[in-house]
Design an enzyme around this catalytic site. Structure first.
Site, PDB file in Angstrom:
ATOM      1  N   CYS A  14     -67.800   1.328  30.088  1.00 42.37           N
ATOM      2  CA  CYS A  14     -67.021   0.294  30.201  1.00 42.37           C
ATOM      3  C   CYS A  14     -65.740   1.040  29.936  1.00 42.37           C
ATOM      4  O   CYS A  14     -65.346   1.595  29.191  1.00 42.37           O
ATOM      5  CB  CYS A  14     -67.064  -0.720  28.985  1.00 42.37           C
ATOM      6  SG  CYS A  14     -66.061  -2.049  29.071  1.00 42.37           S
ATOM      7  N   HIS A  56     -72.220  -8.431  32.017  1.00 38.91           N
ATOM      8  CA  HIS A  56     -71.341  -7.546  31.342  1.00 38.91           C
ATOM      9  C   HIS A  56     -70.063  -8.174  31.229  1.00 38.91           C
ATOM     10  O   HIS A  56     -69.331  -8.246  30.130  1.00 38.91           O
ATOM     11  CB  HIS A  56     -71.201  -6.053  31.988  1.00 38.91           C
ATOM     12  CG  HIS A  56     -70.362  -4.958  31.404  1.00 38.91           C
ATOM     13  ND1 HIS A  56     -70.653  -3.978  30.844  1.00 38.91           N
ATOM     14  CD2 HIS A  56     -69.046  -5.152  31.448  1.00 38.91           C
ATOM     15  CE1 HIS A  56     -69.706  -3.431  30.426  1.00 38.91           C
ATOM     16  NE2 HIS A  56     -68.757  -3.870  30.744  1.00 38.91           N
ATOM     17  N   GLU A  57     -69.323  -8.538  32.376  1.00 40.28           N
ATOM     18  CA  GLU A  57     -68.149  -8.961  32.530  1.00 40.28           C
ATOM     19  C   GLU A  57     -68.081 -10.436  31.733  1.00 40.28           C
ATOM     20  O   GLU A  57     -67.312 -10.827  30.998  1.00 40.28           O
ATOM     21  CB  GLU A  57     -67.710  -9.139  33.949  1.00 40.28           C
ATOM     22  CG  GLU A  57     -67.634  -8.088  34.699  1.00 40.28           C
ATOM     23  CD  GLU A  57     -66.658  -7.084  33.709  1.00 40.28           C
ATOM     24  OE1 GLU A  57     -65.789  -7.172  33.287  1.00 40.28           O
ATOM     25  OE2 GLU A  57     -66.895  -5.712  34.085  1.00 40.28           O
ATOM     26  N   HIS A  60     -67.656 -10.135  27.958  1.00 38.15           N
ATOM     27  CA  HIS A  60     -66.108  -9.844  27.542  1.00 38.15           C
ATOM     28  C   HIS A  60     -65.433 -11.178  27.380  1.00 38.15           C
ATOM     29  O   HIS A  60     -64.630 -11.500  26.381  1.00 38.15           O
ATOM     30  CB  HIS A  60     -65.518  -8.969  28.583  1.00 38.15           C
ATOM     31  CG  HIS A  60     -65.846  -7.874  28.543  1.00 38.15           C
ATOM     32  ND1 HIS A  60     -65.697  -6.851  27.647  1.00 38.15           N
ATOM     33  CD2 HIS A  60     -66.041  -6.717  29.900  1.00 38.15           C
ATOM     34  CE1 HIS A  60     -66.047  -5.590  28.148  1.00 38.15           C
ATOM     35  NE2 HIS A  60     -66.269  -5.630  29.460  1.00 38.15           N
TER      36      HIS A  60
HETATM   37 ZN   LIG Z   1     -66.785  -3.689  30.466  1.00 40.24          ZN
END
Ligand SMILES: [Zn+2]
Length: 101
Positions: A14, A56-57, A60
């Site tokens: 990342c 993954h996004e 966030h």
């Molecule tokens: Zn990331």
């Protein structure tokens, strides 16, 4: 977002954690609901690599990073690297700025 399918392991990295790459298990299929630019609702099933990237996004958006998915033991093993990042000691090919609170 609903996560389903089979759990698959893959190494992730990342831009937020330069130099750290860890194997993360994620479901290989997700169901997402979203509004497009015209505020029209959509629902899709996404599989494979894109499903991983979206998880993954989306993490966030919830304030999570991929290391939140690794085992406590593994996290302990990379604690030195994580602490180095907190101190601004990052080695990467792009500019970073550490913001300390
Ligand atoms: Zn990331």
């Amino acid at each position: 977002m609903e996560v389903g399918g089979e759990l698959e392991s893959m190494e992730e990295g990342c831009l937020s954690l330069p130099g750290i790459h860890e194997t993360v298990k994620r479901g290989n299929k997700i169901r997402v609901k979203y509004l497009d630019e015209n505020l029209e609702a959509h629902e899709e099933v996404v599989e494979g690599y894109l499903a991983r990237v979206m998880q993954h996004e989306f993490d966030h958006l919830d304030g999570k990073v991929f290391v939140d998915h690794i085992s406590p033991l593994r996290k302990q093993m990379i604690k030195g690297k994580l602490n180095a990042l907190l101190k601004g000691k990052a080695h990467c090919n792009y500019k970073v700025k550490t913001v300390r609170k």
